[in-house]
Design a protein around this motif. Structure first.
Motif, short mmCIF file in Angstrom:
data_model
loop_
_atom_site.label_atom_id
_atom_site.label_comp_id
_atom_site.label_asym_id
_atom_site.label_seq_id
_atom_site.Cartn_x
_atom_site.Cartn_y
_atom_site.Cartn_z
N SER A 126 0.83 -1.21 0.00
CA SER A 126 0.00 0.00 0.00
C SER A 126 0.87 1.26 0.00
O SER A 126 1.87 1.34 0.71
CB SER A 126 -0.91 0.01 1.23
OG SER A 126 -1.82 -1.07 1.19
N HIS A 129 4.50 4.21 -4.11
CA HIS A 129 4.25 4.99 -5.32
C HIS A 129 5.34 4.86 -6.37
O HIS A 129 5.23 5.44 -7.45
CB HIS A 129 4.05 6.46 -4.95
CG HIS A 129 2.89 6.68 -4.02
ND1 HIS A 129 1.59 6.33 -4.35
CD2 HIS A 129 2.84 7.17 -2.74
CE1 HIS A 129 0.79 6.62 -3.35
NE2 HIS A 129 1.52 7.12 -2.36
N MET A 151 -2.89 -3.44 -1.66
CA MET A 151 -2.23 -2.43 -2.49
C MET A 151 -3.02 -1.12 -2.49
O MET A 151 -3.16 -0.46 -3.51
CB MET A 151 -2.00 -2.94 -3.91
CG MET A 151 -3.24 -3.41 -4.64
SD MET A 151 -2.89 -3.96 -6.33
CE MET A 151 -2.53 -2.42 -7.15
N GLN A 152 -3.54 -0.75 -1.34
CA GLN A 152 -4.32 0.48 -1.22
C GLN A 152 -3.48 1.68 -1.63
O GLN A 152 -2.34 1.84 -1.22
CB GLN A 152 -4.80 0.67 0.21
CG GLN A 152 -5.61 1.95 0.41
CD GLN A 152 -6.21 2.06 1.80
OE1 GLN A 152 -6.12 1.14 2.59
NE2 GLN A 152 -6.81 3.19 2.11
N VAL A 154 -2.24 2.44 -4.55
CA VAL A 154 -1.37 2.29 -5.72
C VAL A 154 -2.26 2.61 -6.93
O VAL A 154 -2.68 1.72 -7.69
CB VAL A 154 -0.77 0.88 -5.80
CG1 VAL A 154 0.26 0.77 -6.93
CG2 VAL A 154 -0.09 0.53 -4.48
N SER A 155 -2.54 3.89 -7.12
CA SER A 155 -3.63 4.32 -7.99
C SER A 155 -3.32 4.28 -9.48
O SER A 155 -4.22 4.35 -10.30
CB SER A 155 -4.05 5.75 -7.61
OG SER A 155 -2.94 6.62 -7.70
N SER A 159 -5.93 -1.84 -14.90
CA SER A 159 -6.80 -3.00 -14.63
C SER A 159 -6.20 -4.29 -15.16
O SER A 159 -6.44 -5.37 -14.62
CB SER A 159 -8.18 -2.76 -15.23
OG SER A 159 -8.09 -2.55 -16.63
N ILE A 162 -4.03 -5.74 -12.45
CA ILE A 162 -4.86 -6.28 -11.36
C ILE A 162 -5.45 -7.61 -11.77
O ILE A 162 -5.48 -8.58 -10.99
CB ILE A 162 -5.95 -5.28 -10.97
CG1 ILE A 162 -5.31 -3.99 -10.44
CG2 ILE A 162 -6.89 -5.88 -9.92
CD1 ILE A 162 -6.29 -2.88 -10.16
N LEU A 177 -8.08 -3.22 -2.51
CA LEU A 177 -7.89 -2.43 -3.73
C LEU A 177 -8.38 -1.00 -3.56
O LEU A 177 -8.60 -0.30 -4.55
CB LEU A 177 -8.63 -3.10 -4.91
CG LEU A 177 -8.14 -4.47 -5.34
CD1 LEU A 177 -9.02 -5.01 -6.47
CD2 LEU A 177 -6.69 -4.42 -5.80
N GLU A 179 -8.73 2.83 -3.35
CA GLU A 179 -8.01 3.94 -3.99
C GLU A 179 -7.18 3.51 -5.20
O GLU A 179 -6.29 4.25 -5.63
CB GLU A 179 -7.11 4.65 -2.97
CG GLU A 179 -7.88 5.21 -1.78
CD GLU A 179 -6.97 5.82 -0.73
OE1 GLU A 179 -6.12 6.66 -1.10
OE2 GLU A 179 -7.11 5.45 0.44
N CYS A 180 -7.48 2.35 -5.77
CA CYS A 180 -6.85 1.94 -7.03
C CYS A 180 -7.81 2.38 -8.15
O CYS A 180 -8.81 1.71 -8.41
CB CYS A 180 -6.62 0.43 -7.06
SG CYS A 180 -5.44 -0.13 -5.81
N SER A 181 -7.50 3.48 -8.78
CA SER A 181 -8.47 4.18 -9.62
C SER A 181 -8.94 3.42 -10.84
O SER A 181 -9.99 3.73 -11.41
CB SER A 181 -7.89 5.53 -10.06
OG SER A 181 -6.66 5.34 -10.75
#
Length: 312
Positions: A126, A129, A151-152, A154-155, A159, A162, A177, A179-181
């Motif tokens: 998490s 960066h 992995m909070q 890691v924006s 996909s 992931i 997940l 905040e993974c945009s």
């Protein structure tokens, strides 16, 4: 001596009340205590136990200590170089968990960390960066037995990465997940169809998930802990009550349809295993609080904290 007459399992209980750093100091008192501590107690290295490491090198410390059975490593928040991590796993091949959150972990670390660790089951990256898809591809390729992955924040990971991780680790039990945009309904549907044994799922601050995605989540009967942030409809609340094994549910800064909120909320009272229900409504909090107060009164055995008591 008195110590020699105390059963080992009793000593483990006594010394487990000490921090890792305190156990290390106990180990210095005699050769017997040193052997006992480094064989039976010191299985976890936590950088927080070593205050001097704020500006120091945890790698030098942990690699120099005579640990024998390290199974858990936590270096969260340490921004020193991490090029010693591969050597750590060479020295302690039975490590089961490593927390790299809020560190300078980068692609080169995972690209050089090629020796598969059979015992490694939990990893937290998490807020790392400096990681990109290249590093995560290497992580999935070399460590296929992960069951707990976080992995909070890691924006910037796409996909496609992931999805690869999910397909590589179908036995996942814990997944964060938040905040993974790039997480969307298709990713959620894939998770729910592949990782059918998930017990903990965290999906906070994800704008790409619609009610269709959360419906898929509600079909995961194995879930015991769920945290989401969403536009909450009566249907979604009804669907969540079908997660019969849920023990903890958190609806974080959600928006609700106020006309039906109380009626839908009361249905959670029938969930026999649900021990904690955390609901924060953001700007609607004052509007939903009367219904929450009534729910607390109707189901006093269930924990329903007030917003002031909820940890972010």
């Amino acid at each position: 001596t008195i110590m020699e007459n105390i059963p080992i399992h009793s000593l483990r209980v006594i010394f487990s009340q000490l921090t890792t750093a305190e156990q290390t100091r106990v180990a210095r008192t005699s050769k017997k205590m040193r052997d006992f501590c480094y064989t039976n107690l010191l299985t976890r290295f936590d950088v927080k136990d070593y205050k001097k490491l704020k500006k120091g090198d945890p790698g030098r410390i942990i690699l120099s200590l005579p640990y024998r059975n390290v199974t858990e490593v936590n270096i969260s928040g340490c921004f020193s170089k991490l090029d010693w991590i591969p050597r750590l796993f060479e020295k302690y091949p039975k490590i089961e968990s490593i927390d790299l959150s809020f560190t300078s972990a980068h692609d080169k670390l995972f690209l050089s960390w090629t020796q598969p660790i059979k015992s490694l089951a939990k990893i937290n990256i998490s807020a790392c960066h400096d990681l990109s898809s290249k590093g995560l591809f290497a992580l999935a390729r070399h460590h296929p037995r992960i069951t707990d992955f976080r992995m909070q924040g890691v924006s910037y990971v796409g996909s496609d990465v992931i999805l690869l991780l999910i397909k590589t680790w179908p036995g996942l039990r814990v997944l964060n997940l938040s905040e993974c945009s790039d997480v969307n309904d298709y990713v959620i549907k894939s998770i729910c169809s592949i990782c059918t044994g998930l017990k903990e799922l965290y999906l906070v601050r994800l704008a790409g998930i619609t009610s269709a995605g959360f419906f898929e989540v509600s079909q995961l009967k194995s879930l015991t802990i769920l945290e989401i942030q969403a536009q909450v409809t009566p249907k979604l609340l009804d669907d969540l009550t079908k997660c019969i094994n849920l023990k903890r549910l958190r609806l974080f800064s959600c928006t609700f349809e106020l006309d039906t909120f109380e009626e839908s909320l009361m249905k959670f009272g029938s969930m026999k295993k649900l021990a904690e229900l955390i609901i924060t409504g953001g700007s609607q909090q004052q509007l939903i609080e009367p219904a929450l107060a009534k729910f607390r009164e109707s189901f006093p055995l269930m924990s329903v904290p007030k917003p002031a008591d909820v940890r972010p």
